[in-house]
Structure formats: structure tokens, C-alpha cells
Design an enzyme around this catalytic site. Structure first.
Site, PDB file in Angstrom:
ATOM      1  N   GLN A 146       0.840  -1.131   0.072  1.00 48.17           N
ATOM      2  CA  GLN A 146      -0.015  -0.068   0.100  1.00 48.17           C
ATOM      3  C   GLN A 146       0.855   1.180  -0.014  1.00 48.17           C
ATOM      4  O   GLN A 146       1.546   1.494   1.268  1.00 48.17           O
ATOM      5  CB  GLN A 146      -0.864  -0.026   1.227  1.00 48.17           C
ATOM      6  CG  GLN A 146      -1.817   1.058   1.398  1.00 48.17           C
ATOM      7  CD  GLN A 146      -1.949   1.360   3.023  1.00 48.17           C
ATOM      8  OE1 GLN A 146      -1.567   0.989   3.881  1.00 48.17           O
ATOM      9  NE2 GLN A 146      -2.997   2.061   3.305  1.00 48.17           N
TER      10      GLN A 146
ATOM     11  N   SER B  51       1.257   6.565   2.458  1.00 50.93           N
ATOM     12  CA  SER B  51       1.893   7.440   3.244  1.00 50.93           C
ATOM     13  C   SER B  51       3.188   8.060   2.791  1.00 50.93           C
ATOM     14  O   SER B  51       4.079   7.410   1.783  1.00 50.93           O
ATOM     15  CB  SER B  51       2.314   7.010   4.604  1.00 50.93           C
ATOM     16  OG  SER B  51       1.167   6.298   5.243  1.00 50.93           O
TER      17      SER B  51
ATOM     18  N   SER C 117       4.846  -0.802   4.007  1.00 54.22           N
ATOM     19  CA  SER C 117       4.947  -2.399   4.651  1.00 54.22           C
ATOM     20  C   SER C 117       5.132  -3.413   3.376  1.00 54.22           C
ATOM     21  O   SER C 117       4.435  -3.334   2.337  1.00 54.22           O
ATOM     22  CB  SER C 117       3.954  -2.829   5.554  1.00 54.22           C
ATOM     23  OG  SER C 117       3.872  -1.986   6.751  1.00 54.22           O
TER      24      SER C 117
ATOM     25  N   GLU D 171      -8.662  -1.578   5.840  1.00 52.35           N
ATOM     26  CA  GLU D 171      -7.356  -1.508   6.382  1.00 52.35           C
ATOM     27  C   GLU D 171      -7.603  -1.612   7.907  1.00 52.35           C
ATOM     28  O   GLU D 171      -7.080  -2.485   8.840  1.00 52.35           O
ATOM     29  CB  GLU D 171      -6.443  -0.360   6.001  1.00 52.35           C
ATOM     30  CG  GLU D 171      -5.181  -0.561   7.088  1.00 52.35           C
ATOM     31  CD  GLU D 171      -4.105   0.505   6.825  1.00 52.35           C
ATOM     32  OE1 GLU D 171      -4.472   1.471   6.068  1.00 52.35           O
ATOM     33  OE2 GLU D 171      -2.909   0.150   6.974  1.00 52.35           O
TER      34      GLU D 171
ATOM     35  N   GLU E 153      -5.624   9.027  17.504  1.00 52.63           N
ATOM     36  CA  GLU E 153      -6.271  10.557  17.572  1.00 52.63           C
ATOM     37  C   GLU E 153      -6.929  10.377  16.099  1.00 52.63           C
ATOM     38  O   GLU E 153      -8.085  10.903  16.412  1.00 52.63           O
ATOM     39  CB  GLU E 153      -5.102  11.382  17.327  1.00 52.63           C
ATOM     40  CG  GLU E 153      -4.352  11.542  18.546  1.00 52.63           C
ATOM     41  CD  GLU E 153      -3.309  10.385  18.956  1.00 52.63           C
ATOM     42  OE1 GLU E 153      -2.722  10.002  18.224  1.00 52.63           O
ATOM     43  OE2 GLU E 153      -3.157   9.937  19.929  1.00 52.63           O
TER      44      GLU E 153
HETATM   45  C1  FAD Z   1       4.239  -0.365  11.407  1.00 42.25           C
HETATM   46  C2  FAD Z   1       4.037   0.473  10.359  1.00 42.25           C
HETATM   47  C3  FAD Z   1       3.656   0.186   9.139  1.00 42.25           C
HETATM   48  C4  FAD Z   1       3.059   1.153   8.317  1.00 42.25           C
HETATM   49  N1  FAD Z   1       2.539   0.451   6.841  1.00 42.25           N
HETATM   50  C5  FAD Z   1       2.312   1.273   6.049  1.00 42.25           C
HETATM   51  C6  FAD Z   1       1.965   0.785   4.778  1.00 42.25           C
HETATM   52  O1  FAD Z   1       2.032  -0.326   4.412  1.00 42.25           O
HETATM   53  N2  FAD Z   1       1.513   1.914   3.766  1.00 42.25           N
HETATM   54  C7  FAD Z   1       1.400   3.162   3.973  1.00 42.25           C
HETATM   55  O2  FAD Z   1       0.896   3.951   3.196  1.00 42.25           O
HETATM   56  N3  FAD Z   1       1.616   3.596   5.267  1.00 42.25           N
HETATM   57  C8  FAD Z   1       2.028   2.865   6.406  1.00 42.25           C
HETATM   58  N4  FAD Z   1       2.234   3.409   7.749  1.00 42.25           N
HETATM   59  C9  FAD Z   1       2.204   4.635   7.813  1.00 42.25           C
HETATM   60  C10 FAD Z   1       0.892   5.129   8.712  1.00 42.25           C
HETATM   61  O3  FAD Z   1      -0.065   5.033   8.157  1.00 42.25           O
HETATM   62  C11 FAD Z   1       1.351   6.476   9.125  1.00 42.25           C
HETATM   63  O4  FAD Z   1       2.394   6.418  10.003  1.00 42.25           O
HETATM   64  C12 FAD Z   1       0.150   7.030  10.098  1.00 42.25           C
HETATM   65  O5  FAD Z   1      -0.742   7.316   9.338  1.00 42.25           O
HETATM   66  C13 FAD Z   1       0.796   8.404  10.917  1.00 42.25           C
HETATM   67  O6  FAD Z   1       1.174   9.233  10.015  1.00 42.25           O
HETATM   68  P1  FAD Z   1       2.713   9.976  10.255  1.00 42.25           P
HETATM   69  O7  FAD Z   1       3.718   8.806  10.568  1.00 42.25           O
HETATM   70  O8  FAD Z   1       3.003  10.961   9.152  1.00 42.25           O
HETATM   71  O9  FAD Z   1       2.313  10.916  11.443  1.00 42.25           O
HETATM   72  P2  FAD Z   1       1.492  12.273  11.655  1.00 42.25           P
HETATM   73  O10 FAD Z   1       0.264  12.112  10.935  1.00 42.25           O
HETATM   74  O11 FAD Z   1       2.648  13.430  11.407  1.00 42.25           O
HETATM   75  O12 FAD Z   1       1.243  12.372  13.093  1.00 42.25           O
HETATM   76  C14 FAD Z   1       2.102  12.767  14.358  1.00 42.25           C
HETATM   77  C15 FAD Z   1       1.017  12.949  15.375  1.00 42.25           C
HETATM   78  O13 FAD Z   1      -0.110  14.215  14.913  1.00 42.25           O
HETATM   79  C16 FAD Z   1      -1.177  13.459  15.244  1.00 42.25           C
HETATM   80  N5  FAD Z   1      -2.397  14.171  14.356  1.00 42.25           N
HETATM   81  C17 FAD Z   1      -2.120  14.205  12.971  1.00 42.25           C
HETATM   82  N6  FAD Z   1      -3.373  14.677  12.649  1.00 42.25           N
HETATM   83  C18 FAD Z   1      -4.165  14.936  13.654  1.00 42.25           C
HETATM   84  C19 FAD Z   1      -5.603  15.417  13.706  1.00 42.25           C
HETATM   85  N7  FAD Z   1      -6.114  15.930  12.612  1.00 42.25           N
HETATM   86  N8  FAD Z   1      -6.082  15.472  15.266  1.00 42.25           N
HETATM   87  C20 FAD Z   1      -5.441  14.919  16.337  1.00 42.25           C
HETATM   88  N9  FAD Z   1      -3.949  14.542  16.002  1.00 42.25           N
HETATM   89  C21 FAD Z   1      -3.648  14.582  14.749  1.00 42.25           C
HETATM   90  C22 FAD Z   1      -1.251  12.075  15.012  1.00 42.25           C
HETATM   91  O14 FAD Z   1      -2.127  11.048  15.733  1.00 42.25           O
HETATM   92  C23 FAD Z   1       0.200  11.679  15.665  1.00 42.25           C
HETATM   93  O15 FAD Z   1       0.031  11.436  16.949  1.00 42.25           O
HETATM   94  C24 FAD Z   1       2.814   2.285   8.564  1.00 42.25           C
HETATM   95  C25 FAD Z   1       3.283   2.943   9.539  1.00 42.25           C
HETATM   96  C26 FAD Z   1       3.783   2.007  10.703  1.00 42.25           C
HETATM   97  C27 FAD Z   1       4.165   2.663  12.087  1.00 42.25           C
END
Ligand code: FAD
Lengths: 365, 415
Positions: free
Chosen positions: B136, B139, B171, B254, B384
Site C-alpha cells: 500500500q 503515506s 510495509s 485496512e 487520534e
Molecule cells: C508499522 C507501520 C507500518 C505502516 N505501513 C504502512 C503501509 O504499508 N503503507 C502506508 O501507506 N503507510 C504505512 N504506515 C504509515 C502510517 O499509516 C502512518 O505512519 C500514520 O498514518 C501516521 O502518519 P505519520 O507517521 O506521518 O504521523 P503524523 O500524521 O505526522 O502524526 C503525528 C501526530 O499527530 C497526530 N495528528 C495528526 N493529525 C491529527 C489530527 N487531525 N488530530 C489529532 N491529532 C493528529 C497523530 O495522531 C500523531 O500523534 C505504517 C506505519 C507503521 C508505524
């Protein structure tokens, strides 16, 4: 919010400057990964320059004669930076037993070497997991002529990869005793430690030559363990404070949905909750160290500090990863180094659950 | 009505068939030497992949993969009750299906719902058979929670689209043969309105996969770079500039999938986590301690509640409903259970959960588990974001003010 004396603040600031310059977090990370070593002779240098190794050692043995309150303040800085020097393991845990046992004749050469930073000590009380206070199950000391010999084993020893001597508890015909054993008389095995910034070992002793610090020493042992819990708590609160700063800094910087994430109430509350817990736990840790410095019985204060600091450190390190999202879950980011330290120290010198039990017992229930 | 697909008699016959298949083709959980460290960690080693593929192949050949999926695309065309029977029989067996979670739990349902007939015919069978693993590609460094803020571009060039940009946290990208990618195709309209989804061949020229290391030390996710990667127009999923709808579909699937197991993957109905903890508590002696018993019982309750919820969600999916925002309930509950289990194990192990001898696999497994647990909460949407979705979409609470919602994408504040 701080109630530290100016003198203590100055010491803390000097140590902070030194650690920030010598062990920035990326350097600590490389050391943790085995890509770099701690600069040779760094501990001796720190001992001579800032007097860290002998901070609480009386001046007559070459130390600074500072109080446990000062030691707690310095440990906060080590916790904040995760600096891989034996401050907790040797200058605190390895030194305090000499002070508690107060046996100048025996202690003199050890304390002098410790204060000079030319030798390090480690505290070896624990034999098995899940025992607080540590019970002596299978380590026995027997007198033989002028000296003693010890047979048994200890585990979860914080010895920074190998100390020069080990302070070992063992049973004797006159109750529990506290002994000093030379590294040469000990078989040491590295454990796989979750905390990548601090080594631990298991040691076994086979008729090891031992110098007694105190015999019939239940009271001293209890004191040492309460002090150990208090000092670990001081280090923990330094780590938790660093993590609070790390999460707030990121919350002020990262943008999602066209906004700084710290403007989301969920994130703001995570940070604020951490602040509330950190400030309370800091009070508990500093209060316990100050009471210890005054010579008070710290049974309750030590448990209070260890519970509060363990919990806030574990919670804060997890919250920090959450505030960071994906980047906080990577190996390259330092967040996990603190998470690992938090989980590790949570279990050492009494888990919160064990301290809760100790508290109630101490309160007469 | 045509011949009933489901009668009590054929359900029972099916049960016996499944039972028989499991007893001769699968490993019992208790027979497994040390187990994998955790769900998030699985699927990383080559060996594990070989085992997983082989398992999925045999499952498919026995007519037991894609039970409720349409027959014309390689599924079995059976009912959710068949799936339920399968899950019951699977209980107690090792299901090495983690590498297929993204493929079957998320990508396949998206292709089924939004893909072209040709795409369904081409891909769903091989996905169900375990021959195609997908990833997928949503991100990006600047677009995680706000995935609609993505900047990876796709530009049309004759019969092809040219993709440039970077994805992250992908992933399984290191072993996937295809990916579902969302791209920016129009920066002049509000962010949700200029997104397009494609199928991308992970072996195409210009795709570079770089593994990232997780805090536990494992490398399950990657950064993926796209440098003038060309995909044919036939790789378009859904409608140009309307890819957000399909993306939401993938994300909802998902959440059900992570939290409750979905996509016809099958999942044991047992209380696996509880069983492991109970065993640990018995071995440390803590099983007689009232505090331990209380927590252990709570974990059983939470694990069972989540399993029941999962069954019900899967059942309602099959009745033709696309998963709704309620998938976030399973996602949230699942990740909270995960960290609670990790915490309890650490409490039970005390010192030996944080330092262990080389031969102590039990401690290593739980330590790895606690180090992987923060990832479970973040993957698939953070707690969140789950709470925002539930509050706003399920409960109809007023939305957070979103300054960027109606602005042309190119004017939005970014990192
Ligand atoms: C083990 C693992 C596997 C993954 N696998 C995949 C994959 O296969 N494909 C893929 O596309 N992605 C994947 N991801 C990515 C995952 O979907 C993102 O890490 C996740 O959506 C958070 O985005 P970010 O890391 O950019 O954090 P951010 O979005 O920057 O978040 C930082 C903080 O801000 C908070 N925040 C952001 N917006 C808001 C809001 N509106 N209100 C309140 N709080 C908020 C979040 O909750 C978090 O605490 C994976 C992540 C992990 C950890």
C-alpha cells in the site's frame, strides 16, 4: 517550579554543558549501535574535571563530599542525555554501599580509586527476576582465615560492560553480609539488554575471595536498596523530562492538515498530561534524595519516587513515539533509546507493583 | 432461488473438510517452537515468506482461500457462515498469513470495488492464491495522518502516466510484486479532488525500494522512490482525480483488517494473546496473584470482545456493505489490547523482560513484542485519527475546523 539551591543548579548546569558537548544524542546512538566507542579515558577525565566519579565520596578520600541531593541532580542530567558513562552504575550504585556501611578501614582504597575515576564498581544484589527487596537465595559467604570466600550468582548487574569490583550481598552464619569482590575473581556474562545504552551482566562466583564491608547487615542492605531505587528514579525523571521536551518540540514543528499538530487538542493534551506527571514525579524524586541526604528513613519516599518516576518515564516515552507517528517508530530516531531505558529501569530495583506492596507494608497495612 | 449455497448440511460437510485440511496441512500453535515475535514483525524474513506462500497456495488449491469472494475472480462464492466455520476450525493453528494482510485485507477489496473488470480478472485470483503480494503506497514523509496531502505526482503522457515522488513506511514493499499507489494529478483543486489511484509494478524501471529499520530492529517497512516511473492507462483504478474515494475504501478495509482480521484471510477465533500470557503467568508463578488474575481476565474479555466484534464486522461486510467508519473501533481496540498485552508480559517478566541470556527465547519474544507494540497503534491510522473519525463520522459531532479543505492544494501550508 524548582526548589534547588543555586549551588545545585550551577552543578547541574555544568554537568549539562559537559554532557551536551561530549555525548550529543547522535553520538550516544552510534555508541549504542556499536559504531563508535566511548572515548577512552572519558570517565577519568570526567572524574578529574567535574569530580563526577567521587561526587558523594568524602573529601578525605579524594571525593567532592557532595550530598545525595546533588547526586540526584547530576543523575537527572545523565538520564536526560543517556550518556554511556558509569554515573549511575558506579558513582551512585557502586559507591553508596561504602557510605552506608561506613567502614573506613576497608573502604579507603576502594573509595580513593573510585573518586580518582581509575576504577569502577557495580552493585550486585539481585539473583532472580521479580524479587524486591532482593533476597539472597543462593549466594553464600564463608569465612576462611582472615578473608571470606563467596559462592553463588547474581544477575541484572549494571556494570557498564565490566566493573573493577563488585559489591555483592551473600548470606553468612551471622545474617546477610555485604562484600567487595575483585573483577578478577568473578565470571561475568553479558546479558542481552533491551536498553542499548547500558550494559548488564550475570556474574557467578566460585569460592571468590571477598572483603567484608558489613556482616549482619540487613539494615544496611535495606538502606542501600532504598537508595538505589531513589537514585534510579532521579535518573528516570531526567529522561522523562528530556522526552517531554522532545515531544513538545516536534508538536510545534510538524504540520498535518495544514496545521501545526500541537494545535490539535489531542496532541496538546498528551503533552500537557505528560507535563503534569513529570512535575509531580520530579518532586517525588528530589524529595526522596533530599530526605536521604538528611539521613531520614526513606522507605516510603523511595517507593513513592520509584513508582512515580517509572510510570511517567514509561508513559512519556510511549506518548512521545505516538506524537511523532511513523518517524518515532524507526531505529534511526532516538525515541526508542529512551523507551528502552524506561522499560529497563521500570523493572530494575523494584517494579511499580512491588513498590506499591512495599509502600502499604511500610504504611502498616 | 438457485441451489442453496448454505444449508446446515453443507455447512457441516464444509466444517469436516476444513478440519481435515487443517489437521494434515497446518501446524498447531502449541507445537510451534518459539513462534514469531509479533504480528507486526512477521513476514520479514525470506523463510517466513516461503512458508506463507506455500501455505496460501495449498489453501487455495484446497478451495479454502477467498471463501466469500466471487467465483468469477477465483473466490469460492460461499457465505460468511462458511468463513466463520473456517475461523472456528482454524483456532489453535498457526496461520502464516501476515504477508497477505495488505494484499487480501486491503488491496484486493479495493480492486474488487473500484478496479476494472480486466484488473479483477488479472489480479484477484493470483492474490487469493498467494502468488501476488501487494503493498500500500499511501503515506509520504509529509502526508501521514493527512494522507490527502500527498505530493507524489502523476502526469499523463499519451497512453501512459508518469509517476514521480516518494512514499514511506510501505510495509512489505521489499517483497511485493505490485503496489496500490495514490498520486496527485491536479494541484489546482482542493486536496481531496485531485488524487488518482494506480496499480504499479514494483519491478518497473524507476522504482527504488529502501528498507527502513523499526525500533525493534526488524525491517518490515520501506521508503519507496519513484523516478519517472511509467504505468499504462490500464493501471488506473477508478476515476482520474477521484481516487480519494477508492483510497478511503482501502483505509476502511485496512482498519477492519488490522483490528479484526478481514479480507477472507481467516483468523483463529481463539484467545491467542490470553493463552500466551496465561502460560507465562503460570510459569512465573504469578497466576495465583489476585492482581495478575484480574488483569489476565480483563485481557481475555478484551480479546474475546474484539473477536466477536470482528466476526460481526466481517459478517456485515459480506452482506454487501462496504466497511464504514466503525472499522476504527476494531483498529483502536486492537492496538490498545496489543499494548496492554505487551505491558502485562513486561510486568510478569520484571527484570528478565529487559535483560536475558542467549538461550532465553521467551524473554526475547516478549521484549520484541513490547518494542513492536507502538507501531501497531500508528500503522493504519493513529489513535487520534481513529477517534476523530469515530467522533465526526460515526457520531456526527461537529468537524474540527479544517483550514485547508477547500483551498487549492498548491496553496496549503506544508512541512
Ligand atoms: C508499522 C507501520 C507500518 C505502516 N505501513 C504502512 C503501509 O504499508 N503503507 C502506508 O501507506 N503507510 C504505512 N504506515 C504509515 C502510517 O499509516 C502512518 O505512519 C500514520 O498514518 C501516521 O502518519 P505519520 O507517521 O506521518 O504521523 P503524523 O500524521 O505526522 O502524526 C503525528 C501526530 O499527530 C497526530 N495528528 C495528526 N493529525 C491529527 C489530527 N487531525 N488530530 C489529532 N491529532 C493528529 C497523530 O495522531 C500523531 O500523534 C505504517 C506505519 C507503521 C508505524
Amino acid at each position: 517550579m524548582s526548589v534547588m539551591t543555586e549551588e545545585r543548579e550551577a552543578l547541574k548546569a555544568a554537568v549539562a554543558d559537559y554532557l551536551d558537548a561530549t555525548f550529543p544524542i547522535d553520538k550516544v546512538h552510534r555508541i549504542a549501535n556499536g559504531k563508535e566507542d566511548v572515548p577512552a579515558g572519558e570517565w577519568t577525565k570526567a572524574a578529574q574535571g567535574l569530580g563526577l566519579a567521587g561526587l558523594v565520596i568524602p573529601e578525605e578520600f579524594g571525593g567532592q563530599g557532595a550530598s545525595l541531593g546533588e547526586l540526584g541532580a547530576v543523575l537527572q542530567e545523565f538520564g536526560r542525555t543517556l550518556a554511556p558513562l558509569p554515573m549511575l552504575s558506579s558513582a551512585a550504585l557502586g559507591t553508596v554501599p561504602f557510605l552506608v556501611c561506613d567502614n573506613a578501614n576497608v573502604s579507603k582504597p576502594y573509595l580513593e580509586a573510585l573518586a580518582a575515576g581509575t576504577a569502577t564498581a557495580a552493585l550486585a544484589l539481585s539473583e532472580a527476576a521479580n524479587q524486591w527487596p532482593a533476597t539472597i537465595n543462593n549466594t553464600t559467604a564463608t569465612p576462611s582465615g582472615d578473608t571470606w570466600s563467596i559462592t553463588g550468582s547474581k544477575s541484572f548487574v549494571l556494570d557498564n560492560g565490566g566493573a573493577d569490583f563488585y559489591i555483592v550481598s551473600a548470606s553468612t552464619p551471622q545474617g546477610p553480609g555485604i562484600f567487595v569482590v575483585d573483577a578478577a575473581d568473578v565470571q561475568r556474562t553479558d546479558l542481552n539488554a533491551m536498553d542499548l545504552t547500558r550494559k548488564q551482566s550475570a556474574i557467578s562466583l566460585n569460592n571468590a575471595k571477598a572483603t567484608p564491608l558489613a556482616i549482619n547487615a540487613q539494615e544496611q542492605l535495606t538502606k542501600i536498596q532504598n537508595l538505589a531505587a531513589t537514585l534510579v528514579a532521579s535518573e528516570q525523571i531526567g529522561g522523562a523530562d528530556a522526552i517531554l521536551k522532545m515531544m513538545v518540540e516536534y508538536a510545534k514543528m510538524r504540520v498535518q492538515f495544514g496545521r501545526i499538530i500541537g494545535s490539535f487538542q489531542a496532541i496538546k493534551h498528551m503533552c500537557a498530561n505528560t507535563l503534569v506527571e513529570v512535575e509531580q514525579a520530579r518532586g517525588a524524586a528530589e524529595d526522596a534524595a533530599d530526605r536521604a541526604a538528611e539521613g531520614e528513613d526513606i522507605t516510603l519516599s523511595a517507593s513513592l519516587a520509584k513508582i512515580a518516576c517509572s510510570e511517567v518515564f514509561s508513559d512519556a516515552t510511549l506518548t512521545n513515539i505516538r506524537v511523532h507517528g511513523g518517524i518515532g517508530y524507526t531505529w534511526e530516531h532516538p525515541a526508542h533509546l529512551y523507551f528502552r531505558r524506561a522499560r529497563s529501569t521500570n523493572a530494575l530495583f523494584g517494579t511499580p507493583a512491588q513498590h506499591r506492596e512495599a509502600l502499604l507494608v511500610g504504611l502498616g497495612y | 432461488m438457485t441451489t442453496a449455497i448454505e444449508t446446515p448440511a453443507n455447512l457441516e460437510e464444509f466444517r469436516l473438510k476444513v478440519r481435515d485440511w487443517f489437521s494434515s496441512n497446518a501446524t498447531r500453535e502449541d507445537a510451534e517452537a518459539s513462534g514469531e515475535s509479533s504480528e507486526v514483525e512477521e513476514g520479514e524474513t525470506e523463510d517466513f515468506l516461503v512458508v506463507a506462500r506455500k501455505f496460501q497456495n495449498t489453501l487455495y488449491d484446497a478451495g479454502l482461500s477467498g471463501l466469500s469472494w466471487p467465483k468469477e475472480y477465483g473466490g469460492q462464492g460461499l457465505t460468511m457462515n462458511h468463513q466463520q466455520v473456517f475461523n472456528e476450525e482454524a483456532s489453535g493453528y498457526v496461520l502464516p498469513s501476515t504477508p497477505f494482510m495488505v494484499t487480501l485485507g486491503m488491496c484486493a477489496p479495493t480492486i474488487l470495488q473500484y478496479g476494472t473488470e480486466e484488473q479483477r480478472k488479472r489480479h484477484i485470483g493470483p492474490m487469493l492464491r498467494g502468488d501476488e503480494i501487494w503493498c500500500q503506497l499511501f503515506s509520504e514523509p509529509g502526508a501521514g495522518s493527512d494522507v490527502a496531502g500527498l505530493t507524489t505526482k502523476a502526469v499523463q503522457d499519451g497512453d501512459e502516466w508518469v509517476i514521480n515522488g516518494q512514499k514511506v513506511w510501505t510495509s512489505g514493499a521489499h517483497y511485493a510484486s505490485f503496489g496500490l499507489i495514490v498520486t496527485r494529478t491536479n494541484p489546482d483543486v482542493p486536496k481531496h479532488k485531485g488524487i488518482t489511484m494506480f496499480i504499479v509494478d514494483m519491478k518497473a524501471p524507476g522504482v527504488t525500494v529502501r528498507p527502513l529499520r523499526q525500533m525493534s530492529g526488524a525491517s518490515g517497512f520501506n521508503e519507496v522512490f519513484f523516478d519517472n516511473v511509467r504505468v499504462p492507462a490500464t493501471a488506473l483504478v477508478g476515476v482520474v482525480d477521484q481516487g480519494w474515494t477508492a483510497a478511503i475504501g482501502t483505509l476502511m478495509n485496512e482498519r477492519v483488517s488490522i483490528g479484526a482480521g478481514g479480507g477472507g484471510l481467516g483468523r483463529g477465533t481463539g484467545t491467542v494473546q490470553f493463552d500466551r500470557l496465561a502460560e507465562l503467568a503460570t510459569s512465573t508463578g504469578a497466576i495465583t496473584d489476585p492482581v495478575t488474575r484480574n488483569e489476565l481476565a480483563t485481557i481475555w474479555v478484551k480479546e474475546r470482545t474484539l473477536a466477536i466484534l470482528g466476526d460481526r464486522m466481517r459478517a456485515s461486510l459480506k452482506s454487501g456493505n462496504a466497511p464504514g467508519p466503525e472499522g476504527s473501533i476494531a483498529k483502536l481496540a486492537g492496538s490498545e489490547l496489543g499494548s496492554r498485552v505487551a505491558d502485562m508480559a513486561m510486568d510478569l517478566l520484571a527484570e528478565s523482560g529487559q535483560a536475558w541470556n542467549n538461550d532465553d527465547e521467551e524473554s526475547l519474544r516478549w521484549a520484541t513484542n513490547v518494542l513492536a507494540s507502538p507501531g501497531g497503534a500508528i500503522a493504519g491510522g493513529t489513535p487520534e485519527i481513529m477517534r476523530n473519525i469515530l467522533g465526526e463520522r460515526s457520531l456526527g459531532l461537529p468537524k474540527e475546523p479544517q483550514l485547508d479543505r477547500d483551498m487549492p492544494f498548491k496553496e496549503i501550508r506544508t512541512n
